[in-house]
Every structure is written in structure tokens, then in C-alpha cells.
Enzyme design. Structure first.
Site, PDB file in Angstrom:
ATOM      1  CE  LYS A  11      -3.803  -2.489   2.172  1.00  0.00           C
ATOM      2  NZ  LYS A  11      -5.433  -2.002   3.679  1.00  0.00           N
ATOM      3  CE1 TYR A  51      -9.036  -3.201   0.327  1.00  0.00           C
ATOM      4  CE2 TYR A  51      -8.939  -1.013  -0.436  1.00  0.00           C
ATOM      5  CZ  TYR A  51      -8.739  -1.956   0.265  1.00  0.00           C
ATOM      6  OH  TYR A  51      -7.158  -2.398   0.624  1.00  0.00           O
ATOM      7  CG  ASN A 114      -3.741  -2.133   7.282  1.00  0.00           C
ATOM      8  OD1 ASN A 114      -3.551  -2.073   5.783  1.00  0.00           O
ATOM      9  ND2 ASN A 114      -4.602  -2.693   7.175  1.00  0.00           N
ATOM     10  CG  HIS A 117      -5.414  -6.200  -0.176  1.00  0.00           C
ATOM     11  ND1 HIS A 117      -6.263  -6.259   0.377  1.00  0.00           N
ATOM     12  CD2 HIS A 117      -5.397  -7.507  -1.064  1.00  0.00           C
ATOM     13  CE1 HIS A 117      -7.196  -7.322   0.383  1.00  0.00           C
ATOM     14  NE2 HIS A 117      -7.025  -7.577  -1.010  1.00  0.00           N
ATOM     15  CD  GLU A 128      -9.399  -9.488  -3.368  1.00  0.00           C
ATOM     16  OE1 GLU A 128      -9.438  -8.621  -2.183  1.00  0.00           O
ATOM     17  OE2 GLU A 128      -7.693  -9.585  -2.581  1.00  0.00           O
TER      18      GLU A 128
HETATM   19  N1  UDP Z   1      -9.592  -0.322   7.623  1.00  0.00           N
HETATM   20  C1  UDP Z   1      -9.450   0.456   8.219  1.00  0.00           C
HETATM   21  N2  UDP Z   1      -9.971   0.943   9.287  1.00  0.00           N
HETATM   22  C2  UDP Z   1     -10.568  -0.259   9.809  1.00  0.00           C
HETATM   23  C3  UDP Z   1     -10.956  -1.283   8.977  1.00  0.00           C
HETATM   24  C4  UDP Z   1     -10.356  -1.232   7.463  1.00  0.00           C
HETATM   25  O1  UDP Z   1      -9.042   1.919   7.861  1.00  0.00           O
HETATM   26  O2  UDP Z   1     -11.969  -0.001  11.285  1.00  0.00           O
HETATM   27  C5  UDP Z   1      -8.651  -0.370   6.790  1.00  0.00           C
HETATM   28  C6  UDP Z   1      -7.238  -0.785   6.800  1.00  0.00           C
HETATM   29  O3  UDP Z   1      -6.423  -0.348   5.281  1.00  0.00           O
HETATM   30  C7  UDP Z   1      -7.652  -2.264   5.681  1.00  0.00           C
HETATM   31  C8  UDP Z   1      -8.756  -2.385   4.688  1.00  0.00           C
HETATM   32  O4  UDP Z   1      -9.850  -1.534   5.104  1.00  0.00           O
HETATM   33  O5  UDP Z   1      -6.697  -3.354   5.865  1.00  0.00           O
HETATM   34  C9  UDP Z   1      -9.353  -3.124   4.458  1.00  0.00           C
HETATM   35  O6  UDP Z   1     -10.329  -3.940   6.035  1.00  0.00           O
HETATM   36  P1  UDP Z   1      -9.930  -5.271   6.318  1.00  0.00           P
HETATM   37  O7  UDP Z   1     -10.748  -5.534   7.166  1.00  0.00           O
HETATM   38  O8  UDP Z   1     -10.701  -6.742   4.828  1.00  0.00           O
HETATM   39  O9  UDP Z   1      -8.764  -6.383   6.856  1.00  0.00           O
HETATM   40  P2  UDP Z   1      -7.763  -6.496   5.105  1.00  0.00           P
HETATM   41  O10 UDP Z   1      -8.089  -7.699   4.935  1.00  0.00           O
HETATM   42  O11 UDP Z   1      -6.825  -5.785   5.022  1.00  0.00           O
HETATM   43  O12 UDP Z   1      -7.221  -7.058   7.011  1.00  0.00           O
HETATM   44 MG    MG Z   2     -10.162  -7.794   3.691  1.00  0.00          MG
END
Ligand code: UDP
Ligand code: MG
Length: 138
Positions: A11, A51, A114, A117, A128
Site C-alpha cells: 500500500k 474495496y 497497514n 493487502h 482480486e
Molecule cells: N481499515 C480501516 N479501518 C478499519 C478497518 C479497516 O482503515 O476499522 C482499512 C485497512 O487499511 C484495511 C482495509 O481497510 O486493511 C480493509 O479492511 P479489512 O477489514 O478487509 O482488513 P484486511 O483484510 O486488509 O486485513
Molecule cells: Mg480484507
């Protein structure tokens, strides 16, 4: 176990802080093949489409503007059990809760920024990977 393909993204926060080399090294050292890789900047429409599952969540707008704030690196990763193993190597979404030795524990800035992805299921990986790569690129 079967050979799987999954989508990995580095990212914008990862590239901005120059962590992409270290992250790619961890991917290779953990036995993944990088079948395809490109560095691109997503448009707003591409980020929103990618997303779409989170469209109703409160963090959606901020997430999409963050994901278009700079370039990302997209990769198709392949190995046995690639989908679960890449999620494990990434660590928990919230870096404060991520296990020691995971990419998010070691590199992420916060819950949003974070660093990486990964597809969360075979169905997600099936959707994806083609979002970024056509079959002609493998
Ligand atoms: N995210 C965020 N706040 C939250 C949850 C998610 O900013 O409370 C962002 C974060 O960058 C995350 C992405 O949205 O990686 C997608 O969320 P997901 O729950 O799918 O997490 P991931 O699969 O990336 O662990
Ligand atoms: Mg996710």
C-alpha cells in the site's frame, strides 16, 4: 495442500517510507513465487471498485482516498496454501494486534496505513487477481 494464487498489494505507506524492498524480500524468503508484479497509482474509481465490499463501512471514504494517495505495488503470489499463508505473513489488520514477526507488526503505521493487502479467501483471490492482472500477463 494445493498450489494457490493470491493477490498481494504493498500500500502507499509502504512505498512512501521505502519499505517495498524489505516487504518483497519477506515474500520471497517465505516461499512465495511472484508471478506478476507492477507499480501503479489507482484511480478513485479503481479503489472504490476494489474495496466495494466495504462501501457501507465508516472507513470506506478515508480508505479509498488513502489508497489513491500514492503508488502501490500489485503482485500475484503463488505457493501451496498461498491465500492463508500470505494473510498469516501479513498479520492482523490492526498492527497493534499483529503477531511478532509479521509484516504489519514490523512496518505498518496504523489500522488504515497497514502496508499490505491480501485476499481473504479463494473467492476473493479469484476476484482480486483479475482486478489487476489479465491472464495474458502470466
Ligand atoms: N481499515 C480501516 N479501518 C478499519 C478497518 C479497516 O482503515 O476499522 C482499512 C485497512 O487499511 C484495511 C482495509 O481497510 O486493511 C480493509 O479492511 P479489512 O477489514 O478487509 O482488513 P484486511 O483484510 O486488509 O486485513
Ligand atoms: Mg480484507
Amino acid at each position: 495442500m494445493t498450489i494457490e494464487r493470491t493477490l498481494g498489494l504493498i500500500k502507499p505507506d509502504g512505498l512512501e517510507r521505502g519499505k517495498q524492498g524489505l516487504i518483497i524480500d519477506r515474500i520471497l524468503q517465505n516461499g512465495f513465487k511472484i508471478l506478476a508484479m507492477k507499480q501503479i497509482r489507482l484511480t478513485k474509481a479503481q479503489a472504490e471498485g476494489f474495496y466495494a465490499e466495504h462501501a457501507a463501512r465508516p472507513f470506506f471514504g478515508s480508505l479509498c482516498s488513502y489508497m489513491t494517495s500514492g503508488q502501490i505495488i500489485a503482485m500475484t503470489l503463488e505457493k501451496e496454501n498461498a491465500i492463508a499463508d500470505w494473510r498469516k505473513l501479513m498479520g492482523a489488520t490492526n498492527p497493534e494486534k499483529a503477531d511478532a514477526g509479521t509484516i504489519r507488526k514490523d512496518f505498518a503505521v496504523d489500522m488504515e496505513k497497514n502496508s499490505v493487502h491480501g485476499s481473504d479467501s479463494p473467492a476473493s483471490a479469484g476476484r482480486e487477481v483479475p482486478h489487476f492482472f489479465s491472464n495474458l500477463e502470466f
